[in-house]
Design a protein around this motif. Structure first.
Motif, PDB file in Angstrom:
ATOM      1  N   LEU A  89      -0.847  10.844   1.721  1.00  0.00           N
ATOM      2  CA  LEU A  89      -1.572   9.845   0.938  1.00  0.00           C
ATOM      3  C   LEU A  89      -2.351   8.901   1.842  1.00  0.00           C
ATOM      4  N   GLY A  90      -1.806   8.604   3.017  1.00  0.00           N
ATOM      5  CA  GLY A  90      -2.535   7.783   3.968  1.00  0.00           C
ATOM      6  C   GLY A  90      -3.809   8.463   4.441  1.00  0.00           C
ATOM      7  N   THR A  91      -3.790   9.770   4.494  1.00  0.00           N
ATOM      8  CA  THR A  91      -4.953  10.545   4.946  1.00  0.00           C
ATOM      9  C   THR A  91      -5.995  10.703   3.844  1.00  0.00           C
ATOM     10  N   VAL A  92      -5.541  11.061   2.642  1.00  0.00           N
ATOM     11  CA  VAL A  92      -6.503  11.352   1.563  1.00  0.00           C
ATOM     12  C   VAL A  92      -6.875  10.128   0.739  1.00  0.00           C
ATOM     13  N   GLY A  93      -6.103   9.073   0.836  1.00  0.00           N
ATOM     14  CA  GLY A  93      -6.385   7.865   0.063  1.00  0.00           C
ATOM     15  C   GLY A  93      -5.692   7.886  -1.284  1.00  0.00           C
ATOM     16  N   GLU A  94      -6.147   8.738  -2.176  1.00  0.00           N
ATOM     17  CA  GLU A  94      -5.533   8.905  -3.494  1.00  0.00           C
ATOM     18  C   GLU A  94      -5.448  10.397  -3.797  1.00  0.00           C
TER      19      GLU A  94
ATOM     20  N   ARG B  64      -1.336   6.443  -4.700  1.00  0.00           N
ATOM     21  CA  ARG B  64      -1.897   5.918  -3.458  1.00  0.00           C
ATOM     22  C   ARG B  64      -0.825   5.085  -2.765  1.00  0.00           C
TER      23      ARG B  64
ATOM     24  N   LYS C 110       2.301   1.623   3.791  1.00  0.00           N
ATOM     25  CA  LYS C 110       1.630   1.648   5.108  1.00  0.00           C
ATOM     26  C   LYS C 110       2.564   1.103   6.188  1.00  0.00           C
TER      27      LYS C 110
END
Length: 153
Positions: free
Chosen positions: A55-60, A104, A110
């Motif tokens: 999720l950190g990579t793709v955003g949502e 997300r 994070k």
């Protein structure tokens, strides 16, 4: 797939298994154990860490995309997402239709990635050290090759 195991493997209690599936499942359990041992210090498991970093990579992403990206059963994914949501590490919102949910990272998610990252890196170092540089590269190539073969099979 009944290749004999070296003697040192038998000393560890391992024995030959009859098929690719059982051998790969055993391997993933052993590797998962290494990562979970290290990530335990950050109160997270490798499956949770993997979803957070994705999720950190793709955003949502919606559940269908996450399920496809991890080649993960939707029921298992639902349980893991519920745990992440309960920890406050992810946020969910409705998607384009009422059945779709989009996930997300939250700020807490994070922070959790940042806290877990050094422990994940330690697990990577442990495995890399044991395999050595050429073994690491060979493992990556073999895993990619087998993954592609399984998709095509």
């Amino acid at each position: 797939m009944r290749a004999p195991l070296p003697n040192d493997d038998r000393a560890n209690g391992l024995f030959p298994l009859p098929c690719a599936c059982q051998n790969l499942r055993r391997l993933t359990r052993l590797v998962t154990r290494i990562y979970d041992q290290e990530l335990r210090n950050a109160d997270i498991e490798i499956t949770q860490f993997g979803l957070l970093t994705a999720l950190g990579t793709v955003g949502e992403a919606n559940q269908k995309a996450l399920s496809a990206g991890f080649a993960m059963d939707s029921t298992t994914l639902t349980r893991t997402l519920a745990l992440l949501r309960g920890q406050g590490w992810i946020h969910v919102r409705p998607g384009t239709d009422r059945r779709e949910r989009v996930f997300r990272l939250t700020e807490a998610g994070k922070r959790q990635i940042a806290a877990a990252q050094p422990h994940w890196e330690m697990a990577e170092r442990r495995l890399r050290k044991t395999l050595g540089p050429s073994g690491w590269k060979q493992m990556q190539a073999t895993v990619a090759h087998i993954t592609n073969a399984a998709i095509e099979a």
